[in-house]
Design a protein around this motif. Structure first.
Motif, mmCIF file in Angstrom:
data_model
loop_
_atom_site.group_PDB
_atom_site.id
_atom_site.type_symbol
_atom_site.label_atom_id
_atom_site.label_comp_id
_atom_site.label_asym_id
_atom_site.label_seq_id
_atom_site.Cartn_x
_atom_site.Cartn_y
_atom_site.Cartn_z
ATOM 1 N N ILE A 249 0.762 -1.032 -0.067
ATOM 2 C CA ILE A 249 0.097 0.084 -0.082
ATOM 3 C C ILE A 249 0.932 1.318 -0.005
ATOM 4 C CG2 ILE A 249 -1.835 1.455 1.159
ATOM 5 C CD1 ILE A 249 -2.863 -1.097 0.041
ATOM 6 N N ILE A 250 1.749 1.285 1.034
ATOM 7 C CA ILE A 250 2.794 2.510 0.782
ATOM 8 C C ILE A 250 3.370 2.703 -0.362
ATOM 9 C CG2 ILE A 250 4.772 3.526 2.083
ATOM 10 C CD1 ILE A 250 3.811 2.334 4.736
ATOM 11 N N GLY A 251 4.026 1.565 -0.738
ATOM 12 C CA GLY A 251 4.844 1.513 -2.197
ATOM 13 C C GLY A 251 4.091 1.921 -3.456
ATOM 14 N N ALA A 252 2.717 1.982 -3.239
ATOM 15 C CA ALA A 252 1.811 2.406 -4.508
ATOM 16 C C ALA A 252 2.054 3.912 -4.770
ATOM 17 C CB ALA A 252 0.521 2.020 -4.276
ATOM 18 N N GLU A 256 10.042 4.349 -2.384
ATOM 19 C CA GLU A 256 11.339 4.245 -1.808
ATOM 20 C C GLU A 256 11.038 4.134 -0.232
ATOM 21 O OE1 GLU A 256 14.163 7.277 -2.394
ATOM 22 O OE2 GLU A 256 14.294 7.053 -4.598
ATOM 23 N N ALA A 257 9.932 4.810 0.167
ATOM 24 C CA ALA A 257 9.668 4.531 1.809
ATOM 25 C C ALA A 257 9.302 3.044 1.824
ATOM 26 C CB ALA A 257 8.385 5.359 1.931
ATOM 27 N N ALA A 258 8.758 2.263 1.089
ATOM 28 C CA ALA A 258 8.494 0.895 1.190
ATOM 29 C C ALA A 258 9.574 0.064 1.193
ATOM 30 C CB ALA A 258 7.448 0.439 0.222
ATOM 31 N N THR A 259 10.727 0.282 0.571
ATOM 32 C CA THR A 259 11.792 -0.407 0.685
ATOM 33 C C THR A 259 13.038 0.138 1.392
ATOM 34 O OG1 THR A 259 12.459 0.423 -1.537
ATOM 35 C CG2 THR A 259 11.089 -1.495 -1.504
ATOM 36 N N GLY A 260 12.759 1.323 1.980
ATOM 37 C CA GLY A 260 13.829 1.986 2.563
ATOM 38 C C GLY A 260 15.033 2.524 1.691
#
Length: 492
Positions: A249-252, A256-260
């Motif tokens: 959801i965040i990565g959509a 970059e926030a979803a994977t650091g």
């Protein structure tokens, strides 16, 4: 010109074709359009669709032949084409290129794609015909020509699907199989390729009877085993399941926030690779699965449209999600591996060394069933243009492309597949949109007449009788208010 240069050229074409102003809005927009025109058929009729598909489930239905397949056999053939490397390798590639958020955009595309694939299946049923040897056949080439009257566009589509699926697409399947077996068992690519073409050739020779029998037995088994393996890994990593969904959801919206920052993807890339790989997986709007749905023996065209919705559900929301969640819960998305190797890495972390072999075997069945399905679709179009003449030569050409696919670099193969799949979409979507009134009329006919026991306008064999020998007349009559009123008066 080097292979890398060719890859870059094709990649540049795809960046335009699959960019924010071309196929992505066209495909999603078409899905939204039909979602509203069919009054959210994928939601309100989902239960009925499930009962239609699994109510009389059997691994050994009636034999397919001149008069087509059972609805389940057609669905199994459709799923065989849908559940392939897109679900095991393609989703991994999408996550590497677009981050976990690419999965969210696959979901969005798939939800609206259900309405598109419903429309394709309905049109395939209405415009199905008989070929030169009396076999039931159909697909976009038929509804482009018979529905829109555009013979040249129908031939263009037929050529595109022959190249896209029969040749390039099947190279992707072969490439992933040989790569997986080389990685898991150190089997030489040439050996895997030879075994592959021998097995495929055996199925090809058997025609529609062998294809239908193979699909209805292997597809449920293949999908079931793979999903059970994925569930096992998710159970032993249960504490990572919710974080995995959170990353999607965040990565959509912030990759970059979803994977650091491990995956240097943007929202544009998440959407692009999510929709592109989603199409490669579920094929909604691509014009491939209608070939299977056209030959189904059903009482109303909308019934096979509902079956198509279940096919997409199994493909995207079950099998594809299984791969994505295994990759995320095992923490395998590190940006250094991609494709089937990434999927194998995830299963190794979840199952130990047996994971690589498990994926290789599952991929073999998934990709092999896709090869069979795509051959069937491409062969239907080959016969549409050339008849049965030189069909054996076409089969041999497909086998040659399978062998070539065993050796090519994965990046080029995938990029070529994306390009030709994208080109296929254009004539198909033009026809589906152009014939939308027929789809909405079929939905109303199904809801207001067939389900209420009133004789419907769209019967199971009308397009195959002399009464409706001119298929364009079917469309005109179906959309004629005078004709509908006449039928209503007669029924009253």
């Amino acid at each position: 010109m080097t292979m890398d240069q060719i890859t870059e050229i094709v990649r540049d074409i795809n960046s335009i074709l699959w960019g924010p102003w071309c196929l992505i809005p066209i495909l999603v927009g078409t899905g939204i359009f039909f979602t509203f025109k069919t009054r959210f058929v994928q939601v309100r009729q989902f239960g009925r669709a499930f009962r239609h598909v699994f109510g009389n489930f059997s691994f050994s239905g009636e034999k397919a032949g001149q008069h087509g397949m059972t609805s389940f056999q057609s669905l199994a053939t459709s799923i065989a084409a849908q559940v392939g490397t897109g679900n095991l390798a393609g989703v991994a590639t999408a996550m590497v290129m677009g981050g976990p958020g690419a999965i969210f955009w696959m979901w969005v595309a798939a939800f609206f794609g259900m309405a598109t694939i419903f429309a394709e299946a309905v049109l395939a049923q209405v415009y199905r015909s008989r070929d030169g040897q009396g076999h039931i056949t159909g697909g976009p080439s038929y509804y482009i020509y018979k529905g829109l009257g555009l013979k040249s566009l129908s031939i263009i589509f037929a050529i595109l699907i022959i190249v896209a699926l029969g040749f390039i697409g099947n190279m992707v399947q072969a490439n992933s199989i040989t790569t997986a077996f080389s990685s898991a068992f150190n089997v030489p690519n040439w050996f895997s390729g030879m075994i592959l073409i021998c097995l495929a050739g055996f199925i090809f020779i058997g025609g529609i009877k062998r294809i239908a029998s193979f699909a209805e037995k292997i597809v449920p088994f293949m999908a079931g085993v793979y999903v059970l393996g994925a569930i096992y890994i998710m159970l032993i990593n249960y504490d990572m399941v919710l974080p995995a969904f959170k990353a999607i959801i965040i990565g959509a919206f912030n990759p970059e926030a979803a994977t650091g920052g491990v995956i240097g993807a943007s929202i544009k890339e998440a959407i692009r690779y999510g929709v592109a790989r989603g199409l490669f997986s579920n094929e909604a709007g691509m014009g491939s699965t209608p070939h299977a749905h056209a030959v189904a023996r059903v009482k109303h065209p909308a019934e096979q449209g509902l079956a198509a919705i279940i096919g997409l559900t199994i493909d995207t929301f079950i099998v594809l999600n299984a791969t994505a969640l295994v990759i995320l819960v095992t923490g395998s998305l590190d940006g250094t591996t991609t494709g089937i190797v990434l999927t194998q890495t995830a299963f190794i972390k979840g199952m130990g060394e047996a994971g690589a072999g498990f994926v290789a075997v599952c991929l073999f069945f998934a990709a092999f069933t896709t090869i069979i399905g795509w051959y069937f679709f491409a062969a239907q179009n080959f016969k549409y243009i050339f008849g049965y003449r030189n069909l054996n030569m076409f089969s041999v050409l497909v086998l040659c492309f399978l062998l070539m696919g065993s050796f090519l670099e994965v990046d080029l193969v995938w990029e070529l597949a994306d390009m030709f799949n994208g080109l296929m979409v254009i004539p198909n979507i033009l026809a589906v949109i152009g014939l939308y009134k027929l789809v909405t009329r079929a939905v109303s006919d199904y809801d207001d007449k067939y389900l209420k026991g009133v004789r419907p306008l769209f019967g199971p064999s009308e397009v195959l009788t002399n009464r409706f020998a001119n298929l364009q007349a079917v469309m005109r009559r179906a959309m004629s208010k005078d004709y509908i009123e006449e039928k209503n008066d007669r029924n009253d």
